[in-house]
Design a protein around this motif. Structure first.
Motif, PDB file in Angstrom:
ATOM      1  N   LEU A 394       0.845  -1.191   0.000  1.00  0.00           N
ATOM      2  CA  LEU A 394       0.000   0.000   0.000  1.00  0.00           C
ATOM      3  C   LEU A 394       0.881   1.242   0.000  1.00  0.00           C
ATOM      4  O   LEU A 394       1.756   1.397   0.855  1.00  0.00           O
ATOM      5  CB  LEU A 394      -0.903  -0.005   1.229  1.00  0.00           C
ATOM      6  CG  LEU A 394      -1.918   1.127   1.356  1.00  0.00           C
ATOM      7  CD1 LEU A 394      -2.959   1.066   0.239  1.00  0.00           C
ATOM      8  CD2 LEU A 394      -2.604   1.077   2.720  1.00  0.00           C
ATOM      9  N   ASP A 395       0.653   2.120  -0.961  1.00  0.00           N
ATOM     10  CA  ASP A 395       1.443   3.337  -1.057  1.00  0.00           C
ATOM     11  C   ASP A 395       1.148   4.248   0.132  1.00  0.00           C
ATOM     12  O   ASP A 395       0.090   4.158   0.768  1.00  0.00           O
ATOM     13  CB  ASP A 395       1.133   4.067  -2.367  1.00  0.00           C
ATOM     14  CG  ASP A 395       2.344   4.837  -2.883  1.00  0.00           C
ATOM     15  OD1 ASP A 395       3.351   4.914  -2.153  1.00  0.00           O
ATOM     16  OD2 ASP A 395       2.274   5.359  -4.019  1.00  0.00           O
ATOM     17  N   LEU A 396       2.074   5.156   0.403  1.00  0.00           N
ATOM     18  CA  LEU A 396       1.922   6.064   1.534  1.00  0.00           C
ATOM     19  C   LEU A 396       1.070   7.269   1.169  1.00  0.00           C
ATOM     20  O   LEU A 396       0.844   7.558  -0.017  1.00  0.00           O
ATOM     21  CB  LEU A 396       3.298   6.538   2.007  1.00  0.00           C
ATOM     22  CG  LEU A 396       4.258   5.438   2.455  1.00  0.00           C
ATOM     23  CD1 LEU A 396       5.610   6.033   2.786  1.00  0.00           C
ATOM     24  CD2 LEU A 396       3.699   4.692   3.645  1.00  0.00           C
ATOM     25  N   LEU A 397       0.596   7.984   2.163  1.00  0.00           N
ATOM     26  CA  LEU A 397      -0.079   9.249   1.912  1.00  0.00           C
ATOM     27  C   LEU A 397       0.931  10.279   1.436  1.00  0.00           C
ATOM     28  O   LEU A 397       2.076  10.308   1.893  1.00  0.00           O
ATOM     29  CB  LEU A 397      -0.747   9.757   3.190  1.00  0.00           C
ATOM     30  CG  LEU A 397      -1.942   8.967   3.730  1.00  0.00           C
ATOM     31  CD1 LEU A 397      -2.395   9.558   5.058  1.00  0.00           C
ATOM     32  CD2 LEU A 397      -3.088   8.959   2.733  1.00  0.00           C
ATOM     33  N   THR A 398       0.514  11.128   0.528  1.00  0.00           N
ATOM     34  CA  THR A 398       1.386  12.196   0.054  1.00  0.00           C
ATOM     35  C   THR A 398       1.363  13.359   1.045  1.00  0.00           C
ATOM     36  O   THR A 398       0.477  13.460   1.904  1.00  0.00           O
ATOM     37  CB  THR A 398       0.923  12.705  -1.320  1.00  0.00           C
ATOM     38  OG1 THR A 398      -0.374  13.315  -1.172  1.00  0.00           O
ATOM     39  CG2 THR A 398       0.837  11.563  -2.326  1.00  0.00           C
TER      40      THR A 398
END
Length: 433
Positions: A394-398
């Motif tokens: 899961l990608d991180l929050l920007t």
């Protein structure tokens, strides 16, 4: 009297906030100020417990707790209160196991998610995060194993000690924040859930997640800082949940970490599970190491102790391993290097999101306290690189999503980001596992 799963779900969600039972009628908007907290019922009580020892693992429960007696937990708390106050407590470690929940009706996760969103209807929608496909070979014959790692922020610390100066007080109220936490978990549907800073295990997470099919284990810190906060809900600690329809528990160990031969306030849970689809076994561990600058050598010693325990549990790395945790350590610290160079042959899953596959994310926690702004990489998912493959992460929050006031916020319930990975077993592991 029989209660439907939906009504059981509602009772647990709304225990802290009677005013949140139904969303307002169309055209009406709930006032921005949260309702007053419900008075504690007469069934709340105080209990204390002493250190126990079970099968070589120290189980320490030296704390005073004020707990809510919900429908699903009264039998457990009755047993704890009666047994742990007695001189023969060490003869009954079974009371530290979660209560039998087979007789309780399951909850439909969609209904629980719907109720969470009804409670949160005046808040901004949750952030969108995408999974990054990391597959480099042929698909596995079996479904992947989704593991979620998350420091959820202990409620007592968030409201009482952590001093998030840019976070509105209303954003930290438990009656809504717990729904944000549940919404995040339900959105990603993990097979295994590794949590830190859990101080609402028995009255929220264990009753609800057990009805979603999870089996849970909780191990509190011996001297939790939550207990210094007025109106606390007991100590915080680590919690590990797994779906019972996917895994069978083979063995479990609660580990009180040592540093320089001293027993410390930090703990870990390590469980060996067997996949029901494939018959393959693996070990899953969760931990939370000592925080703050100046404690680097202490964390390093704790990490070495944990690795030594895991070496024994995995029979010298014969059993594949996944270790989740808030290590409170940047990749430059010794404890990180110990894990990266261990004979357990571990790799950090989130390095795979970087362009070269060798760099950790720029941050996993981002907050503003009275001491200033803190942006660090502290959270990790380690795995046996020869036995397991990371299918996706899961990608991180920007930074734009997080916003100028950082975390926690009305959008996000913790100062740490959740990490989620999909793992599969390698069909023919090469070399040592």
């Amino acid at each position: 009297m029989y209660q439907s799963p939906r009504r059981l779900c509602s009772a647990l969600l709304q225990r802290d906030a009677p005013g949140l039972r139904r969303p307002p009628a169309p055209g009406l908007r709930r006032q921005s100020s949260p309702p007053a907290a419900a008075p504690r019922p007469a069934s709340w009580f105080l209990w204390t417990a002493n250190a126990l020892s079970c099968n070589g693992c120290i189980i320490v429960l030296s704390f005073s707790v004020v707990c809510s007696m919900g429908n699903g937990t009264s039998r457990l708390y009755s047993a704890l209160a009666k047994t742990l106050n007695s001189s023969t407590a060490s003869q009954h470690p079974e009371y530290l196991v979660s209560p039998d929940t087979e007789h309780l009706e399951p909850i439909d996760p969609k209904e629980l998610l719907e109720e969470c969103r009804a409670v949160l209807h005046t808040r901004p929608p949750r952030f969108q995060r995408d999974f990054v496909d990391l597959r480099t070979d042929c698909p596995s014959r079996h479904p992947p194993i989704r593991v979620m790692q998350w420091n959820i922020l202990a409620q007592a610390l968030g409201e009482g000690k952590d001093n998030f100066v840019q976070c509105p007080v209303e954003a930290l109220k438990w009656e809504e924040r717990k729904c944000l936490i549940l919404e995040e978990i339900l959105a990603y549907e993990p097979d295994i859930l590794c949590l830190q800073e859990v101080d609402h295990y028995f009255d929220t997470f264990q009753p609800l997640l057990s009805r979603l099919g999870y089996q849970g284990t909780f191990f509190p810190k011996p001297w939790s800082p939550c207990l210094d906060v007025e109106h606390n809900n007991g100590p915080d600690g680590c919690a590990l949940f797994f779906l019972q329809n996917r895994f069978k528990l083979v063995s479990s160990a609660n580990i009180r970490l040592t540093a320089m031969t001293l027993k410390t306030n930090q703990v870990a849970i390590a469980q060996t599970l067997e996949c029901k689809e494939s018959g393959r076994q693996f070990c899953i561990a969760v931990t939370h190491l000592k925080a703050r600058t100046g404690w680097e050598r202490f964390r390093s010693a704790q990490g070495c102790d944990l690795l030594q325990n895991l070496q024994s549990i995995t029979q010298g790395a014969k059993i594949p391993l996944i270790v989740c945790g808030d290590f409170n350590a940047e990749p430059t610290e010794e404890v990180y290097k110990h894990f990266a160079s261990s004979s357990l042959n571990l790799n950090s899953a989130y390095k795979l999101l970087s362009a070269d596959g060798q760099s950790e994310p720029p941050y996993t926690t981002w907050k503003i306290r009275t001491s200033g702004e803190c942006r660090h990489t502290l959270d990790y998912i380690w795995y046996s690189k020869h036995a397991l493959s990371v299918r996706s992460a899961l990608d991180l929050l920007t930074e734009e999503q997080i916003g100028p006031n950082r975390l926690p916020s009305f959008n996000y319930p913790s100062d740490h980001l959740s990490l989620v990975c999909d793992f599969s077993f390698n069909e023919e592991p090469d070399g040592l596992l």
